[in-house]
Design an enzyme around this catalytic site. Structure first.
Site, PDB file in Angstrom:
ATOM      1  N   GLU A 296      12.134  -4.402 -16.008  1.00  0.00           N
ATOM      2  CA  GLU A 296      10.934  -4.124 -15.201  1.00  0.00           C
ATOM      3  C   GLU A 296      10.801  -5.104 -14.032  1.00  0.00           C
ATOM      4  O   GLU A 296       9.891  -5.925 -14.013  1.00  0.00           O
ATOM      5  CB  GLU A 296       9.699  -4.227 -16.106  1.00  0.00           C
ATOM      6  N   PRO A 297      11.697  -5.040 -13.063  1.00  0.00           N
ATOM      7  CA  PRO A 297      11.603  -5.993 -11.943  1.00  0.00           C
ATOM      8  C   PRO A 297      10.478  -5.638 -10.970  1.00  0.00           C
ATOM      9  O   PRO A 297      10.327  -4.474 -10.596  1.00  0.00           O
ATOM     10  CB  PRO A 297      12.969  -5.853 -11.257  1.00  0.00           C
ATOM     11  N   GLY A 298       9.698  -6.621 -10.591  1.00  0.00           N
ATOM     12  CA  GLY A 298       8.651  -6.413  -9.591  1.00  0.00           C
ATOM     13  C   GLY A 298       8.957  -7.271  -8.383  1.00  0.00           C
ATOM     14  O   GLY A 298       9.364  -6.784  -7.327  1.00  0.00           O
ATOM     15  N   CYS A 367     -12.915 -22.595   2.758  1.00  0.00           N
ATOM     16  CA  CYS A 367     -13.614 -23.840   2.490  1.00  0.00           C
ATOM     17  C   CYS A 367     -13.155 -24.407   1.158  1.00  0.00           C
ATOM     18  O   CYS A 367     -13.889 -24.393   0.169  1.00  0.00           O
ATOM     19  CB  CYS A 367     -15.110 -23.586   2.480  1.00  0.00           C
ATOM     20  N   TYR A 397       3.004 -10.051  -5.038  1.00  0.00           N
ATOM     21  CA  TYR A 397       1.918 -10.903  -5.523  1.00  0.00           C
ATOM     22  C   TYR A 397       1.166 -11.616  -4.401  1.00  0.00           C
ATOM     23  O   TYR A 397       0.611 -12.692  -4.613  1.00  0.00           O
ATOM     24  CB  TYR A 397       2.433 -11.909  -6.569  1.00  0.00           C
TER      25      TYR A 397
HETATM   26  C1  LIG Z   1       4.474  -8.828 -14.387  1.00  0.00           C
HETATM   27  C2  LIG Z   1       5.309  -8.051 -15.277  1.00  0.00           C
HETATM   28  C3  LIG Z   1       6.534  -7.572 -14.827  1.00  0.00           C
HETATM   29  C4  LIG Z   1       7.112  -7.877 -13.468  1.00  0.00           C
HETATM   30  O1  LIG Z   1       7.379  -9.224 -13.311  1.00  0.00           O
HETATM   31  P1  LIG Z   1       8.208  -9.724 -12.029  1.00  0.00           P
HETATM   32  O2  LIG Z   1       8.217 -11.189 -12.170  1.00  0.00           O
HETATM   33  O3  LIG Z   1       7.459  -9.271 -10.838  1.00  0.00           O
HETATM   34  O4  LIG Z   1       9.540  -9.117 -12.112  1.00  0.00           O
HETATM   35  C5  LIG Z   1       7.281  -6.781 -15.672  1.00  0.00           C
HETATM   36  N1  LIG Z   1       6.832  -6.480 -16.914  1.00  0.00           N
HETATM   37  C6  LIG Z   1       5.655  -6.933 -17.386  1.00  0.00           C
HETATM   38  C7  LIG Z   1       5.226  -6.569 -18.742  1.00  0.00           C
HETATM   39  C8  LIG Z   1       4.852  -7.742 -16.593  1.00  0.00           C
HETATM   40  O5  LIG Z   1       3.690  -8.198 -17.057  1.00  0.00           O
END
Ligand SMILES: *Cc1c(COP(=O)(O)O)cnc(C)c1O
Length: 439
Positions: A296-298, A367, A397
């Site tokens: 699950e890469p974000g 501030c 993010y």
């Molecule tokens: C935040 C999150 C991700 C993505 O994380 P990255 O650091 O953006 O790759 C994947 N899976 C779960 C369950 C998360 O909470």
């Protein structure tokens, strides 16, 4: 002292970033000075080509995995659509994120919903849309889900269980999510995970597809993922010996990116090879079949595609300490420095300068003395009001964690490609903010 503050350090900037004949930074073929003129500052610049390429790189490197783009990194209709077109699946964790997926008709079976405290309404929305996987995080949620199923005739939710594997990821404490002393998942050492597995296996209304782990975020090495995979596979093997070999294993996201020249992330290809090898080796040793893997890469997809543009407003040379360069945004458009002590880089973006570099701290207009965007980097010593600054690595993010402290409207996201700009998220206005105040 950096060798050349005017150079573009490879690895920090999106694919299409370049310098034009005048030394002005261009992204997607558009000089940032033009982006600033058309769309104002601060602005998040989104390199569409870069984002697409990273989706494709993950799809290709992990061709035998399910690859869920973690929407929380940066979710918009455009990013959801591109991820879908690239063949990725989508990871959401709230009803709001699910709404974006629905807005672009993201195929339900390719959506996974996680989260440590999903409400009944959120679970119902997930069942209503028919999402492919629900990652269950607690016993209460198992009860909630079980109670909801009869209201959705014909549905048999496919469930993954989030396991707290006890690995402390080498990252900031707020984004390390798999040691025991944090809120996510069923504990492995406490035996909760095993109890939860048995409960779902015995639950005629839910289908247990496998285990899930997410050890944290901005992780540059591979050791944490390997350790997590081993612990999950051992647990899975114990259950398999009782007759239930779970078909799937989700190793979560967390792959790090370069924010400064010092960061050396593991690329998708190498990461895929390592994970695949570790899992195959462990399964062989345990005498069990290899599960279908998911990641699950974000950040690793969205992060490098974004650059924030700011305009300098004031410059204070603190003798013998450093130079404070204040920009027209700050912790409201990038809270990561204040929240996670994150490091960023900055460059002068709208002109070249041969002035000697000075140590700077880029600060915002809020501030709060913690209102820092870039803690330490160098800029040409003649940096002055009106200059444009660019901060790379802000595609993940930043917009998604943006807020309105001091009633500052959130910046737009401007997609650039082929010499054109297009706002995919418009700038908030003071009227938007006032509109919320109905008292
Ligand atoms: C935040 C999150 C991700 C993505 O994380 P990255 O650091 O953006 O790759 C994947 N899976 C779960 C369950 C998360 O909470």
């Amino acid at each position: 002292m950096p060798e050349d503050v005017n150079a573009l350090h490879p690895g920090l900037w999106p694919t299409t970033a370049a310098l034009d004949d005048h030394g002005v930074l261009t992204i997607g073929g558009v000089p940032v000075s033009e982006i600033a003129e058309r769309h104002g500052t601060p602005a998040y610049v989104f390199d569409e080509v870069d984002f697409r390429a990273r989706c494709a790189a993950f799809r290709e490197a992990f061709h035998d995995f399910d690859v869920y783009y973690a929407g929380k990194a940066f979710l918009s209709r455009t990013t959801a659509r591109i991820a879908e077109e690239a063949g990725l699946s989508l990871d959401v964790c709230t009803e709001g994120e699910l709404a974006y997926a629905q807005a672009v008709g993201f195929p339900a079976e390719r959506i996974l919903m996680h989260g440590n405290n999903k409400s009944e309404a959120e679970l119902a929305a997930a069942l209503e849309y028919g999402v492919g996987r629900i990652v269950v995080d607690s016993f209460e949620e198992l009860d909630r889900l079980h109670a909801l199923v009869p209201h959705f005739p014909g549905s048999r939710p496919r469930v993954l269980l989030r396991v707290t594997v006890g690995v402390r990821a080498d990252t900031h404490a707020y984004i390390a999510t798999a040691h025991e002393d944090q809120k996510f998942g069923f504990s492995l050492v406490g035996g909760e995970a095993e109890t939860a597995i048995r409960r779902v296996l015995d639950d005629g209304l839910l289908e247990l597809r496998g285990l899930h782990s997410h050890i944290g975020s901005q992780i540059l090495g591979t050791a944490g993922f390997e350790a997590a995979a081993k612990r999950l596979l051992e647990l899975r093997a114990r259950i398999a010996r009782e007759g239930a070999e779970l078909p799937e294993l989700d190793l979560g996201g967390g792959f790090g990116i370069a924010y400064t020249p010092a960061d050396e992330p593991t690329g998708p290809k190498e990461m895929a090879d390592i994970l695949r090898t570790v899992v195959a080796r462990e399964c062989a040793a345990l005498g069990v079949g290899v599960p279908r893997l998911a990641i699950e890469p974000g950040r690793a997809i969205a992060g490098p595609s974004g650059v924030t543009l700011y305009r300098v407003g004031t410059v204070k040379h603190r003798q013998g300490i450093r130079t404070f360069v204040a920009v027209d945004g700050g912790m409201s458009d990038n809270v990561r420095t204040a929240l996670y002590d994150a490091s960023y880089s900055v460059r002068l973006a709208g002109r070249v300068s041969d002035a000697a570099p000075v140590l700077v701290r880029v600060v915002g207009k809020h501030c709060d003395a913690g209102d820092v965007v870039v803690r330490d980097d160098h800029l040409p010593g003649d940096v002055r009001p009106g200059d444009l600054l660019a901060v790379p690595g802000t595609g993940a993010y930043c917009r998604s964690l943006a807020h309105n402290y001091n009633q500052i409207p959130r910046p737009p996201v401007v997609a650039v490609a082929d010499g054109r700009t297009r706002e995919i998220v418009r700038r908030e206005t003071i009227a938007d903010l006032m509109g919320l105040d109905v008292g």
